[in-house]
Design a protein around this motif. Structure first.
Motif, PDB file in Angstrom:
ATOM      1  N   VAL A 228      77.089  45.891  34.036  1.00 37.79           N
ATOM      2  CA  VAL A 228      76.873  46.951  35.014  1.00 37.79           C
ATOM      3  C   VAL A 228      78.063  47.905  34.974  1.00 37.79           C
ATOM      4  O   VAL A 228      79.217  47.463  34.949  1.00 37.79           O
ATOM      5  CB  VAL A 228      76.734  46.373  36.445  1.00 37.79           C
ATOM      6  CG1 VAL A 228      76.510  47.493  37.453  1.00 37.79           C
ATOM      7  CG2 VAL A 228      75.603  45.361  36.506  1.00 37.79           C
ATOM      8  N   GLY A 229      77.802  49.209  34.987  1.00 41.11           N
ATOM      9  CA  GLY A 229      78.911  50.159  35.032  1.00 41.11           C
ATOM     10  C   GLY A 229      78.531  51.513  34.487  1.00 41.11           C
ATOM     11  O   GLY A 229      77.374  51.744  34.097  1.00 41.11           O
ATOM     12  N   ASP A 230      79.529  52.399  34.459  1.00 40.31           N
ATOM     13  CA  ASP A 230      79.270  53.718  33.878  1.00 40.31           C
ATOM     14  C   ASP A 230      79.506  53.722  32.379  1.00 40.31           C
ATOM     15  O   ASP A 230      79.412  54.751  31.726  1.00 40.31           O
ATOM     16  CB  ASP A 230      80.123  54.786  34.571  1.00 40.31           C
ATOM     17  CG  ASP A 230      81.599  54.405  34.623  1.00 40.31           C
ATOM     18  OD1 ASP A 230      82.017  53.503  33.864  1.00 40.31           O
ATOM     19  OD2 ASP A 230      82.337  54.998  35.442  1.00 40.31           O
ATOM     20  N   MET A 231      79.873  52.564  31.822  1.00 39.76           N
ATOM     21  CA  MET A 231      79.953  52.305  30.385  1.00 39.76           C
ATOM     22  C   MET A 231      81.055  53.096  29.690  1.00 39.76           C
ATOM     23  O   MET A 231      80.967  53.376  28.498  1.00 39.76           O
ATOM     24  CB  MET A 231      78.592  52.598  29.698  1.00 39.76           C
ATOM     25  CG  MET A 231      77.414  51.915  30.359  1.00 39.76           C
ATOM     26  SD  MET A 231      77.608  50.125  30.463  1.00 39.76           S
ATOM     27  CE  MET A 231      76.233  49.663  31.502  1.00 39.76           C
ATOM     28  N   ASP A 232      82.131  53.405  30.418  1.00 41.03           N
ATOM     29  CA  ASP A 232      83.220  54.169  29.795  1.00 41.03           C
ATOM     30  C   ASP A 232      84.387  53.294  29.374  1.00 41.03           C
ATOM     31  O   ASP A 232      85.270  53.752  28.655  1.00 41.03           O
ATOM     32  CB  ASP A 232      83.695  55.274  30.746  1.00 41.03           C
ATOM     33  CG  ASP A 232      84.387  54.711  31.975  1.00 41.03           C
ATOM     34  OD1 ASP A 232      84.173  53.515  32.282  1.00 41.03           O
ATOM     35  OD2 ASP A 232      85.119  55.459  32.642  1.00 41.03           O
ATOM     36  N   SER A 233      84.419  52.044  29.807  1.00 37.21           N
ATOM     37  CA  SER A 233      85.556  51.199  29.454  1.00 37.21           C
ATOM     38  C   SER A 233      85.113  49.824  28.977  1.00 37.21           C
ATOM     39  O   SER A 233      85.790  48.830  29.164  1.00 37.21           O
ATOM     40  CB  SER A 233      86.490  51.046  30.662  1.00 37.21           C
ATOM     41  OG  SER A 233      85.812  50.480  31.766  1.00 37.21           O
ATOM     42  N   VAL A 234      83.946  49.781  28.349  1.00 37.06           N
ATOM     43  CA  VAL A 234      83.417  48.544  27.792  1.00 37.06           C
ATOM     44  C   VAL A 234      83.216  48.752  26.299  1.00 37.06           C
ATOM     45  O   VAL A 234      82.908  49.860  25.850  1.00 37.06           O
ATOM     46  CB  VAL A 234      82.091  48.157  28.497  1.00 37.06           C
ATOM     47  CG1 VAL A 234      81.051  49.253  28.353  1.00 37.06           C
ATOM     48  CG2 VAL A 234      81.559  46.830  27.989  1.00 37.06           C
ATOM     49  N   SER A 235      83.416  47.701  25.518  1.00 38.13           N
ATOM     50  CA  SER A 235      83.356  47.827  24.069  1.00 38.13           C
ATOM     51  C   SER A 235      81.921  47.910  23.565  1.00 38.13           C
ATOM     52  O   SER A 235      80.970  47.496  24.245  1.00 38.13           O
ATOM     53  CB  SER A 235      84.053  46.636  23.413  1.00 38.13           C
ATOM     54  OG  SER A 235      83.299  45.448  23.605  1.00 38.13           O
ATOM     55  N   ASP A 236      81.776  48.418  22.340  1.00 42.93           N
ATOM     56  CA  ASP A 236      80.461  48.450  21.699  1.00 42.93           C
ATOM     57  C   ASP A 236      79.931  47.034  21.509  1.00 42.93           C
ATOM     58  O   ASP A 236      78.722  46.800  21.610  1.00 42.93           O
ATOM     59  CB  ASP A 236      80.549  49.152  20.343  1.00 42.93           C
ATOM     60  CG  ASP A 236      80.818  50.647  20.472  1.00 42.93           C
ATOM     61  OD1 ASP A 236      80.758  51.170  21.599  1.00 42.93           O
ATOM     62  OD2 ASP A 236      81.100  51.290  19.440  1.00 42.93           O
ATOM     63  N   ALA A 237      80.833  46.086  21.234  1.00 37.78           N
ATOM     64  CA  ALA A 237      80.415  44.696  21.022  1.00 37.78           C
ATOM     65  C   ALA A 237      79.742  44.138  22.266  1.00 37.78           C
ATOM     66  O   ALA A 237      78.729  43.422  22.179  1.00 37.78           O
ATOM     67  CB  ALA A 237      81.626  43.838  20.647  1.00 37.78           C
ATOM     68  N   ALA A 238      80.286  44.458  23.448  1.00 31.28           N
ATOM     69  CA  ALA A 238      79.687  43.971  24.690  1.00 31.28           C
ATOM     70  C   ALA A 238      78.342  44.644  24.950  1.00 31.28           C
ATOM     71  O   ALA A 238      77.389  44.001  25.400  1.00 31.28           O
ATOM     72  CB  ALA A 238      80.636  44.210  25.861  1.00 31.28           C
ATOM     73  N   LEU A 239      78.245  45.940  24.651  1.00 35.35           N
ATOM     74  CA  LEU A 239      77.007  46.674  24.904  1.00 35.35           C
ATOM     75  C   LEU A 239      75.874  46.230  23.980  1.00 35.35           C
ATOM     76  O   LEU A 239      74.698  46.371  24.324  1.00 35.35           O
ATOM     77  CB  LEU A 239      77.247  48.175  24.751  1.00 35.35           C
ATOM     78  CG  LEU A 239      78.183  48.818  25.790  1.00 35.35           C
ATOM     79  CD1 LEU A 239      78.382  50.300  25.484  1.00 35.35           C
ATOM     80  CD2 LEU A 239      77.626  48.643  27.198  1.00 35.35           C
ATOM     81  N   THR A 240      76.226  45.718  22.805  1.00 29.69           N
ATOM     82  CA  THR A 240      75.205  45.284  21.846  1.00 29.69           C
ATOM     83  C   THR A 240      75.143  43.766  21.738  1.00 29.69           C
ATOM     84  O   THR A 240      74.620  43.235  20.765  1.00 29.69           O
ATOM     85  CB  THR A 240      75.495  45.896  20.459  1.00 29.69           C
ATOM     86  OG1 THR A 240      76.826  45.532  20.043  1.00 29.69           O
ATOM     87  CG2 THR A 240      75.376  47.407  20.482  1.00 29.69           C
ATOM     88  N   SER A 241      75.662  43.066  22.738  1.00 27.61           N
ATOM     89  CA  SER A 241      75.710  41.601  22.705  1.00 27.61           C
ATOM     90  C   SER A 241      74.379  40.953  23.069  1.00 27.61           C
ATOM     91  O   SER A 241      74.229  39.734  22.965  1.00 27.61           O
ATOM     92  CB  SER A 241      76.786  41.096  23.667  1.00 27.61           C
ATOM     93  OG  SER A 241      76.454  41.415  25.018  1.00 27.61           O
TER      94      SER A 241
END
Length: 390
Positions: A228-241
């Motif tokens: 959950v978030g505005d996705m500005d401080s999370v890695s690509d690896a987490a977003l595609t996990s």
């Protein structure tokens, strides 16, 4: 922090490094490397941001704004100095125009590029920081009053949050009757996650990463169920996990983080327009979707932590805690009360398995077979003696 002070570098000794510039500190730390010169624009440098900078080990930090404005006694400047990282304060907005990737040298109160002074600032010392924090303590009463006023205004504007919730869309993650773990990359989140290992192993809660909190879970070897978030401080690896993604949007529906998510090929992200912070939204999702207990890691609880968030963030967090009520538990409380339990049946099976392994080992060796033969004879003698008693 380990509690030990590092020796501050001699201000007359030049410190050189590659310039990394960003007005958002948490975005800067995602690309900041050891030995770089970090250029930020962060008034009242907070504890979380300072710890993130320390973890990157920059040669120096140059702040365009005042690291302590006097509004409240923030800990950020002290954390940098304790780590031995020079902090040049109030360098002015012009320093933000430094070119990313250029080479800069910090000497005393000056920042130089190619021998030319491009910025002059105040190089903070421990005494200066201590005096600033002492003066800031005198303003706490004003901040508390402002917080109270702001919270009441926020409650009036967002009272439907308390009455009706925020209208959670349908998600594939099942919370019903389960525990939920909400991880924020905030205060002492690493230590809290370490102490919660037994809880994670046995309770198997729904894992929610709030922006960079998703990466914290991955670092621990756990895949988040929800990001959950505005996705500005999370890695690509987490977003595609494989985690389900909820993009926190503004009330008017604008979701700047959605473009990045879709560029990574994730097409099923859920957009949720809602007031408050992403941390608040994660807790409200868990509450409204039926979680029995919400365990918060790295969240904000103390007055200084609330002040670090800013007044708007404080108000929404305060209101959210009223909403989730008794479901919310801080990770530190769970780690103190929770103990890993080993069932008695498991212990019995463990002993039996050990005895069986010992018997097998004895049976396959000549010496072991001889020992078993002796034991068998002794057992016959004991059994004959018992029969003789009756």
């Amino acid at each position: 922090m380990n509690g030990r002070r590092s020796r501050s570098p001699d201000p007359d000794v030049p410190l050189s490094g590659t310039v990394r510039v960003d007005p958002r500190t948490k975005r800067l730390t995602s690309r900041l490397q050891a030995g770089d010169v970090a250029v930020i624009d962060h008034a009242d440098l907070d504890q979380v941001s300072a710890n993130a900078l320390v973890a990157c080990r920059p040669a120096a930090v140059v702040n365009a704004a005042a690291s302590t404005t006097g509004a409240y006694p923030n800990m950020g400047p002290q954390i940098l100095l304790d780590a031995g990282i020079p902090l040049l304060d109030a360098a002015g907005p012009e320093v933000m125009s430094l070119e990313e990737g250029s080479h800069a040298t910090v000497v005393g109160d000056q920042v130089r590029v190619d021998g030319v002074v491009v910025a002059e600032a105040t190089r903070l010392t421990a005494d200066m920081v201590a005096q600033s924090r002492e003066r800031a303590r005198d303003n706490l009463s004003e901040q508390i009053e402002a917080f109270s006023h702001n919270t009441m205004e926020y409650v009036r504007a967002e009272r439907e949050l308390l009455l009706d919730g925020i209208g959670i869309p349908e998600l594939r993650t099942d919370f019903t009757g389960r525990y939920a773990l909400v991880v924020v990359r905030g205060y002492h989140y690493k230590e809290d996650l370490q102490t919660l290992r037994p809880f994670l192993r046995e309770a198997r809660p729904v894992l929610i990463g709030v922006d960079g909190g998703a990466d914290a879970l991955l670092e621990m070897g756990h895949r988040p169920d929800l990001v959950v978030g505005d996705m500005d401080s999370v890695s690509d690896a987490a977003l595609t996990s494989g985690a389900e993604l909820v993009v926190h949007a503004y009330r008017d529906g604008r979701a700047p983080g959605l473009e990045r998510v879709e560029a990574l090929g994730v097409t099923d992200a859920v957009v949720l327009p809602a007031p408050g912070t992403s941390e608040d939204i994660a807790m409200l999702i868990a509450d409204e979707l039926g979680a029995e207990l919400i365990v918060a890691v790295g969240s904000h609880a103390t007055l200084v932590e609330f002040l670090d968030k800013g007044r708007q963030g404080m108000a929404s967090t305060f209101l959210t805690r009223l909403r989730v009520g008794s479901k919310l538990v801080d990770a530190k409380g769970v780690s103190l009360l929770y103990r890993s339990r080993v069932p008695a049946v498991s212990l019995v099976w463990l002993v039996l398995a050990g005895l069986l392994a010992l018997l097998v080992a004895l049976a396959v060796t000549p010496g072991g077979r001889a020992l078993l033969g002796v034991l068998a004879v002794r057992w016959d003698d004991v059994w004959a003696w018992i029969e003789g008693l009756f």
